[in-house]
Design a protein around this motif. Structure first.
Motif, short mmCIF file in Angstrom:
data_model
loop_
_atom_site.label_atom_id
_atom_site.label_comp_id
_atom_site.label_asym_id
_atom_site.label_seq_id
_atom_site.Cartn_x
_atom_site.Cartn_y
_atom_site.Cartn_z
N GLN A 100 4.23 -0.56 0.70
CA GLN A 100 3.43 -1.22 -0.22
C GLN A 100 3.90 -2.75 -0.48
O GLN A 100 3.02 -3.56 -0.71
N LEU A 101 5.08 -3.10 0.05
CA LEU A 101 5.19 -4.45 0.05
C LEU A 101 4.51 -5.26 1.21
O LEU A 101 3.97 -6.40 1.07
N ALA A 102 4.30 -4.52 2.41
CA ALA A 102 3.51 -4.95 3.46
C ALA A 102 2.19 -5.37 2.87
O ALA A 102 1.81 -6.39 3.17
N ARG A 103 1.85 -4.45 2.15
CA ARG A 103 0.22 -4.75 1.70
C ARG A 103 0.19 -5.64 0.68
O ARG A 103 -0.83 -6.46 0.65
N SER A 104 1.14 -5.80 -0.22
CA SER A 104 1.08 -6.90 -1.23
C SER A 104 1.16 -8.17 -0.50
O SER A 104 0.49 -9.27 -0.98
N LEU A 105 2.10 -8.20 0.52
CA LEU A 105 2.10 -9.67 0.99
C LEU A 105 0.77 -10.02 1.77
O LEU A 105 0.35 -11.06 1.87
N ALA A 106 0.06 -9.11 2.45
CA ALA A 106 -1.02 -9.10 3.27
C ALA A 106 -2.15 -9.48 2.34
O ALA A 106 -2.87 -10.61 2.84
N THR A 167 9.45 5.72 6.21
CA THR A 167 7.75 5.47 6.33
C THR A 167 7.32 6.25 7.28
O THR A 167 7.42 6.32 8.22
N THR A 168 6.05 7.04 7.01
CA THR A 168 5.32 7.56 7.92
C THR A 168 3.89 6.97 7.66
O THR A 168 3.34 7.49 6.56
#
Length: 309
Positions: A100-106, A167-168
């Protein structure tokens, strides 16, 4: 090359975040600040069972009683500006679900035109981990490693696939993508953390606690990078937490970046000589409101540039 200067945004409880964050962001960009930064504190334990930064007996600042969410704050700043980089200094990575953090930053990077810088750390507050950690405090380094890997995967080409402890990701299309790979910076104060930085991250984000210690640490980090065969240059952003006073601080116990604007600028000059890329100046804590923050930020910027920073 002139050192870039950044400003910490007003997240603490004396500020009206919906009004003041965009206002300060616009003013800072107009003044000449090239980046805008946020930090993360999710709660204020009362009574505090653990001192600030884990140091026994050190009280938590009163301003930590209410700190606006960092990514919400950066989104407000992104909508109000056009060129300033948007950085986190730092997100406590293990308090976030990695995907979720990776998506938010992207998404924030895509929305802002490629301006996000991700400063990530492991944190120190056992109370914050108890409330929001995705794994126990003792596993914080492993969580940070996985979060970095998940970010690299999510920001990379589709199909995205990843399998780790937390994470998977089945082979999937994950968008939007950042405009460019978001730089990941780490504070990295311990030997293990420095190896993680050299091997996995884009740069270093130390805290200014004295020019001589900073110079030694920077030399050690570059030596380690050479030893481990790193070929990419290390980016660097120095965070300075100021305690600005109206009159000069006259005590023998003055800490770096404590005192009048002129004293703060003297310390900026000394730390600038170390040769880092950028200095983030956080002024918000002791100031009463956004108008004072804008005024002091403009004065610091003008005097720092006049002094050669």
């Amino acid at each position: 090359m002139t050192t870039r200067l950044g400003l910490g945004l007003p997240q603490m409880r004396q500020y009206a975040i919906g009004r003041d964050i965009p206002d300060v962001a616009r003013a800072a960009e107009a003044t000449g600040y090239e980046s805008l930064w946020v930090f993360e504190r999710i709660l204020y334990p009362e009574p505090a069972r653990q001192g600030l930064y884990g140091i026994p007996g050190m009280p938590w600042p009163d301003g930590y009683r209410s700190v606006a969410d960092p990514l919400v704050s950066l989104t407000l700043a992104a909508a109000a500006t056009s060129t300033a980089r948007l950085g986190t200094s730092v997100l406590v990575a293990p308090l976030h679900v990695p995907f979720q953090l990776a998506r938010s930053l992207a998404s924030l990077d895509a929305a802002s035109g490629g301006r996000v810088v991700a400063g990530l750390g492991t944190g120190w507050s056992h109370d914050e981990y108890a409330a929001a950690g995705v794994a126990p405090f003792e596993r914080r380094g492993r969580v940070l490693d996985e979060l970095i890997e998940v970010c690299r995967a999510v920001w990379g080409p589709d199909p995205v696939a990843y399998e780790g402890e937390l994470t998977t990701i089945a082979p999937s299309v994950v968008g939007p993508k950042p405009v460019r790979p978001v730089p990941i910076l780490l504070p990295a104060s311990s030997p293990k953390a420095r190896r993680r930085l050299v091997d996995r991250a884009d740069g270093w984000m130390p805290v200014g606690m004295g020019a001589e210690p900073l110079k030694r640490q920077w030399a050690q980090l570059r030596e380690l990078a050479e030893e481990r065969g790193r070929t990419e240059p290390l980016q660097s952003v120095l965070r300075v937490n100021t305690v600005r006073t109206r009159e000069p601080y006259t005590g023998d116990d003055r800490r770096p970046f404590q005192g009048s604007v002129d004293q703060i600028v003297e310390d900026l000059v000394a730390h600038d000589e170390v040769g880092l890329d950028e200095i983030l100046i956080d002024l918000q804590g002791p100031l009463r409101d956004a108008e004072e923050l804008k005024d002091v930020a403009a004065e610091v910027y003008e005097k720092a540039r006049a002094a050669g920073v």
